[in-house]
Design an enzyme around this catalytic site. Sequence first.
Site, PDB file in Angstrom:
ATOM      1  CG  ASP A  64     -38.109  49.582 -30.142  1.00 43.29           C
ATOM      2  OD1 ASP A  64     -38.847  48.587 -30.252  1.00 43.29           O
ATOM      3  OD2 ASP A  64     -38.085  50.519 -30.969  1.00 43.29           O
ATOM      4  CG  ASP A  75     -39.118  46.997 -35.787  1.00 46.34           C
ATOM      5  OD1 ASP A  75     -38.380  46.463 -36.637  1.00 46.34           O
ATOM      6  OD2 ASP A  75     -40.074  46.417 -35.264  1.00 46.34           O
TER       7      ASP A  75
HETATM    8 MG   LIG Z   1     -39.209  50.971 -32.544  1.00 46.43          MG
END
Ligand SMILES: [Mg+2]
Length: 177
Positions: free
Chosen positions: A7, A9
């Site tokens: 991922d 962020d």
């Molecule tokens: Mg994230």
Amino acid sequence: MLRLTLDMDDVMADTHKKLVGIILKDFKTTLFEKDFEATPIRELLHPKQLARLRKIMDEPGFFADIEVKQDARETIYKLSHYYEIYVATAAMEFPNSFKDKFDWLKKHFDFIPWSNIVFCGHKSIIHSDYLIDDQVRNLDAFKGEGILFSAAHNLRDRSHRRVANWKEVAELFLPNK
Ligand SMILES: [Mg+2]
């Protein structure tokens, strides 16, 4: 090669740090930096402030200058020798973020080819052996083995294997030398 999906962020990018910086600098608040360490932002701000923050995140440029998480670049580079590395980000939530996120990856993670970058909505669509993510809901929807990357908003979760930082990711996924 096993497939390892990351991922962006609050896993590759320190988005939380940027948000806290904006809140402390531009919002009327009595909060201190340490208040954000173990409590989700959504529990600390007024709904009106949260709406304002969302608007800021939706502005072009917001995602362009986020700091890389500590040790992320070196660790992911090493991991790329042992795993097929993919990036999956729920970019659909902030459509103005597409170009910023793509350029950010090119700037900081030039060794990850464009073909391994996935801008998605639900991460249940991701087919991968592992997913490292800070959102419990993304791991719940994921079919492979999910690893929870610690963040202020997930410290109470006990349902997933957890890593505190990139050093722990290295310990978990890289062969011992
Ligand atoms: Mg994230």
